[in-house]
Design a protein around this motif. Structure first.
Motif, mmCIF file in Angstrom:
data_model
loop_
_atom_site.group_PDB
_atom_site.id
_atom_site.type_symbol
_atom_site.label_atom_id
_atom_site.label_comp_id
_atom_site.label_asym_id
_atom_site.label_seq_id
_atom_site.Cartn_x
_atom_site.Cartn_y
_atom_site.Cartn_z
ATOM 1 N N GLU A 179 0.666 -1.494 0.010
ATOM 2 C CA GLU A 179 0.083 -0.152 0.420
ATOM 3 C C GLU A 179 0.924 1.014 0.012
ATOM 4 O O GLU A 179 0.296 2.451 0.390
ATOM 5 C CB GLU A 179 -1.153 0.131 1.355
ATOM 6 C CG GLU A 179 -2.252 -0.521 1.227
ATOM 7 C CD GLU A 179 -3.216 -1.165 2.398
ATOM 8 O OE1 GLU A 179 -2.972 -0.209 3.162
ATOM 9 O OE2 GLU A 179 -3.677 -1.672 2.341
ATOM 10 N N GLY A 180 2.186 1.108 -0.160
ATOM 11 C CA GLY A 180 2.819 1.994 0.093
ATOM 12 C C GLY A 180 3.469 3.341 -1.579
ATOM 13 O O GLY A 180 2.747 2.720 -2.200
ATOM 14 N N GLU A 181 4.841 3.383 -1.861
ATOM 15 C CA GLU A 181 5.644 4.434 -2.692
ATOM 16 C C GLU A 181 5.529 3.487 -3.948
ATOM 17 O O GLU A 181 6.033 3.700 -5.152
ATOM 18 C CB GLU A 181 6.354 5.050 -2.156
ATOM 19 C CG GLU A 181 5.448 6.355 -1.477
ATOM 20 C CD GLU A 181 4.848 7.059 -1.996
ATOM 21 O OE1 GLU A 181 4.538 7.573 -3.276
ATOM 22 O OE2 GLU A 181 3.571 6.851 -1.208
ATOM 23 N N LEU A 182 5.385 2.061 -3.498
ATOM 24 C CA LEU A 182 5.857 0.833 -4.312
ATOM 25 C C LEU A 182 5.008 -0.271 -4.873
ATOM 26 O O LEU A 182 4.871 -1.328 -5.834
ATOM 27 C CB LEU A 182 6.841 -0.445 -4.066
ATOM 28 C CG LEU A 182 8.435 0.924 -3.885
ATOM 29 C CD1 LEU A 182 9.546 -0.400 -3.301
ATOM 30 C CD2 LEU A 182 8.421 1.680 -5.109
ATOM 31 N N SER A 183 3.754 -0.059 -4.385
ATOM 32 C CA SER A 183 2.440 -0.297 -4.419
ATOM 33 C C SER A 183 1.738 0.008 -5.678
ATOM 34 O O SER A 183 0.918 -1.336 -6.343
ATOM 35 C CB SER A 183 1.525 0.003 -3.786
ATOM 36 O OG SER A 183 0.827 1.098 -3.876
ATOM 37 N N THR A 184 1.866 0.619 -6.928
ATOM 38 C CA THR A 184 1.332 0.306 -8.494
ATOM 39 C C THR A 184 2.378 1.005 -9.381
ATOM 40 O O THR A 184 3.361 1.643 -8.874
ATOM 41 C CB THR A 184 0.203 1.172 -8.201
ATOM 42 O OG1 THR A 184 0.995 2.791 -7.783
ATOM 43 C CG2 THR A 184 -0.614 1.734 -7.348
ATOM 44 N N PHE A 185 2.282 0.811 -10.386
ATOM 45 C CA PHE A 185 2.923 0.843 -11.662
ATOM 46 C C PHE A 185 3.733 2.118 -11.461
ATOM 47 O O PHE A 185 4.706 2.227 -11.639
ATOM 48 C CB PHE A 185 2.710 -0.400 -12.909
ATOM 49 C CG PHE A 185 3.821 -0.117 -13.849
ATOM 50 C CD1 PHE A 185 4.980 -0.368 -13.511
ATOM 51 C CD2 PHE A 185 3.522 0.944 -14.956
ATOM 52 C CE1 PHE A 185 5.667 -0.628 -14.967
ATOM 53 C CE2 PHE A 185 4.579 1.168 -15.779
ATOM 54 C CZ PHE A 185 5.415 0.035 -15.828
ATOM 55 N N SER A 186 2.437 3.208 -11.652
ATOM 56 C CA SER A 186 3.123 3.946 -11.747
ATOM 57 C C SER A 186 3.489 4.900 -10.700
ATOM 58 O O SER A 186 4.759 5.932 -11.483
ATOM 59 C CB SER A 186 1.469 4.925 -12.322
ATOM 60 O OG SER A 186 0.902 4.464 -11.138
ATOM 61 N N LYS A 187 3.128 5.071 -8.668
ATOM 62 C CA LYS A 187 4.244 4.641 -8.297
ATOM 63 C C LYS A 187 5.350 4.772 -7.761
ATOM 64 O O LYS A 187 6.226 5.356 -7.875
ATOM 65 C CB LYS A 187 3.313 4.489 -6.910
ATOM 66 C CG LYS A 187 2.162 5.498 -6.814
ATOM 67 C CD LYS A 187 1.783 4.614 -5.406
ATOM 68 C CE LYS A 187 0.316 5.325 -5.000
ATOM 69 N NZ LYS A 187 -0.610 4.924 -3.373
ATOM 70 N N ALA A 188 5.403 3.302 -8.336
ATOM 71 C CA ALA A 188 6.977 1.961 -8.404
ATOM 72 C C ALA A 188 7.691 3.196 -9.469
ATOM 73 O O ALA A 188 9.207 2.588 -9.158
ATOM 74 C CB ALA A 188 6.785 1.532 -8.342
ATOM 75 N N LEU A 189 7.487 3.102 -10.459
ATOM 76 C CA LEU A 189 8.132 3.727 -11.681
ATOM 77 C C LEU A 189 9.520 4.161 -12.084
ATOM 78 O O LEU A 189 10.412 3.877 -11.789
ATOM 79 C CB LEU A 189 7.170 3.958 -12.825
ATOM 80 C CG LEU A 189 7.983 3.642 -14.811
ATOM 81 C CD1 LEU A 189 8.543 2.775 -15.077
ATOM 82 C CD2 LEU A 189 6.863 4.205 -15.662
#
Length: 484
Positions: free
Chosen positions: A137-147
Motif C-alpha cells: 500500500e505504499g510508494e511501490l504499490s502501483t506501477f505508476s508510483k513505483a516506476l
C-alpha cells in the motif's frame, strides 16, 4: 445500570475541575474530532515526575533526523577510539568470542560476527517489513508510483558499479563492485530533514521510495553475488521452517512469539548453510501477516459502543476502576489488537531498537579506520577511488540520467512541487552509502587491508555526498523563501 445524562454531569462536576482537567474536556468533545485535537489532549494530560524527566528524550528520539545524528556520533567515536592511545582495545573488543548453544550444538563466533550476521539480521528483517508494506500500500504499490523511484534506484546501482569496475576491472578487488551501489536511508533522510522545511513532502517521499528500492536491489545483490559455498542440507531445513511460517500466516496465526521462534530457526539454518544469514531476515519478514481481523468501520463502531459503556459506569471514589470498566478497557485492547496488522505492529516496535541500538552498534564495530599522517596518499588506490567516485559521481549521474530519460519520454513525472535542482540534491544525498556499503565490503573482501581501503572510500564519499547534497537543497530552500 443505565445512568442518565444529568447524573453523569453531576458526577463530573463533583469529581473534576472543568477548567483545569483535560480529561473533562475530552469527555465533553463531539464524537468525531481531528487528529491534532487528540494529540493536544494527550499532550495536556498531567505528567508524572518520570514522564517529565524522559520527555526531552522522547522528543529527541521522534525527530526525523535523530537516528542519523546517533549514527554519526557512533562513527566519530569509532574513529577516535581506533586512533587513540587505547586503539588496540577497540580491535580486541570486536574479536572477543561468545558461545551460544546446548551440548554439542554450539555457535562460537567473535563479537563483530554476532553483530554483522546476527543483529544485522534484525536490520534486514525491518527492511523486509518495510518492503512488504511499500509493495502492498505504499510508494511501490502501483506501477505508476513505483516506476520513477525504481528506475532511479536502478540507475543509481548500475552506474556506480560500472565506475568501480573501471578502476578495478581485472584485479582481485573487482568483486567489490556492489559496495558503491547502496544508499544509507538514515543519513540521507536526516540531512534532507535538516536542509529546510520548504522542501516539498513529495521529495521526501521520493527519497524514501528510492532508498527502499535501493535496499531491495542490495538484498538481491547479496543473495546472488555475495554468497559462498552452500550447504544445501542446512538451507533445506531453513526452507522447511520458512514454509512453516507461510502456512502459519495462511492459517491466521498472528502471534509474535510464533514468528520469532520459527524465524530464529530460519536464521540458524541460513547461518549454517553459507547463504548470508541476514537474508533470512528479509524472507521471514515477508511471511508476517499484513491483514487486520476487522475492518475500519467495524472497529470504529465497536470502539464508540465501548466508549459509551465506559462512560455509563460511574466509578467508586478511589484510584481503581470498577470491574465493568476494567472489562471494557480489556475489550478495547483486544479490539485494537484485532484492528492492527502484525506487520505494522512489529515494524513499529522494532524500529527504535534498529535505529538507536543495532545500526549505531554496527557503525561502532565497523567504522574504526586508522587515519595516519599518510592518510591522503593511502586513499589514492583503486579500491578507495572506485568506491568514492562510484558513490558520489556514480549515484548522482545514474539517478539523474535515468530520471531525466523517464520524464522526457513521458513515462513518469517529477514528484509534485519538486524541481530538477531538488532532484540533484536528492541524487547527491543518495551517495551516502554508509551502513549497507560497509556491510557489503565485509562480504566482498577477506583481506583486511582491502576492507580498510573500501572503508576509506565509503567514509570520504559519504561526507562529500552529504555536504554537496545539503548545500544544493539548502540553496533551493533559500530560493523558495525569496519567492515567498
Amino acid at each position: 445500570m443505565e445512568i442518565g445524562r444529568c447524573d453523569r454531569e453531576k458526577f463530573r462536576k463533583n469529581h473534576f475541575d472543568r477548567k483545569t482537567d483535560p480529561l473533562v474536556s475530552f469527555l465533553e468533545r463531539k464524537p468525531y474530532f481531528a487528529g491534532k485535537e487528540k494529540d493536544t489532549m494527550i499532550k495536556n494530560l498531567p505528567k508524572t515526575p518520570i514522564e517529565k524527566i524522559i520527555a526531552p528524550v522522547n522528543r529527541f528520539v521522534h525527530l526525523e533526523y535523530t537516528s542519523g545524528i546517533v549514527l554519526l556520533i557512533s562513527v566519530i567515536i569509532a574513529i577516535v577510539w581506533a586512533n587513540s592511545s587505547i586503539g588496540d582495545s577497540y580491535h580486541h573488543l570486536w574479536e572477543m568470542h561468545f558461545k551460544v548453544g546446548l551440548g554439542e550444538h554450539i555457535l562460537d563466533k567473535p563479537l563483530h560476527i554476532w553483530i554483522n550476521d546476527g543483529l544485522m539480521a534484525l536490520f534486514f528483517f525491518v527492511i523486509g517489513l518495510e518492503l512488504k508494506r511499500e509493495f502492498m500500500e505504499g510508494e511501490l504499490s502501483t506501477f505508476s508510483k513505483a516506476l520513477l523511484p525504481m528506475t532511479a534506484a536502478l540507475g543509481g546501482m548500475l552506474v556506480p558499479a560500472g565506475i568501480y569496475l573501471l578502476f578495478n576491472s581485472g584485479s582481485e578487488a573487482q568483486h567489490g563492485w556492489g559496495i558503491p551501489m547502496a544508499t544509507d536511508i538514515a543519513f540521507a533522510l536526516a540531512l534532507l530533514s535538516m536542509a529546510g522545511k520548504h522542501i516539498p513532502g513529495a521529495v521526501k517521499v521520493f527519497l524514501s521510495a528510492l532508498a527502499v528500492a535501493d535496499d531491495l536491489g542490495a538484498v538481491l545483490v547479496i543473495a546472488f553475488f555475495y554468497t559462498g559455498s552452500v550447504n544445501f542440507t542446512a538451507l533445506g531445513i531453513a526452507g522447511l521452517f520458512l514454509l512453516v511460517l507461510v502456512i502459519g500466516n495462511a492459517m491466521g496465526i498472528r502471534s509474535t512469539a510464533f514468528y520469532l521462534i520459527v524465524g530464529i530457526a530460519v536464521w540458524i539454518g541460513f547461518l549454517l548453510s553459507g547463504v548470508h544469514a541476514t537474508l533470512a531476515g528479509v524472507l521471514v519478514a515477508f511471511t508476517i501477516p499484513a491483514r487486520t481481523r476487522i475492518d475500519e468501520q467495524v472497529y470504529s463502531g465497536a470502539l464508540r459502543r465501548l466508549s459509551e459503556d465506559f462512560d455509563r459506569e460511574i466509578p467508586s471514589n478511589s484510584s481503581l476502576t470498577t470491574p465493568e470498566q476494567h472489562r471494557t478497557i480489556r475489550e478495547v485492547k483486544d479490539l485494537s489488537t484485532a484492528a492492527e496488522t502484525p506487520l505494522q505492529k512489529i515494524e513499529h516496535a522494532l524500529h527504535p531498537y534498529v535505529a538507536f541500538l543495532i545500526m549505531p552498534l554496527f557503525a561502532l564495530a565497523n567504522s574504526g579506520i586508522i587515519i595516519g599522517a599518510d592518510f591522503f596518499s593511502v586513499i589514492l588506490n583503486p579500491v578507495s577511488m572506485g568506491v568514492s567516485v562510484g558513490l558520489v559521481a556514480g549515484k548522482f549521474t545514474g539517478i539523474m540520467l535515468f530520471c531525466f530519460v523517464m520524464v522526457k519520454l513521458g513515462f513518469a513525472r517529477l514528484p509534485v512541487g519538486s524541481t530538477w535542482k531538488q532532484m540533484m540534491g536528492i541524487s547527491l544525498l543518495a551517495g551516502i552509502g554508509f551502513t549497507m556499503s560497509l556491510f557489503i565490503s565485509g562480504l566482498a573482501f577477506s583481506d583486511p587491508q582491502t576492507v580498510q581501503q573500501a572503508k576509506y572510500g565509503i567514509l570520504i564519499a559519504s561526507v562529500i555526498a552529504g555536504l554537496l547534497g545539503s548545500l544544493v537543497l539548502k540553496s533551493t530552500t533559500h530560493n523558495n523563501l525569496n519567492k515567498d
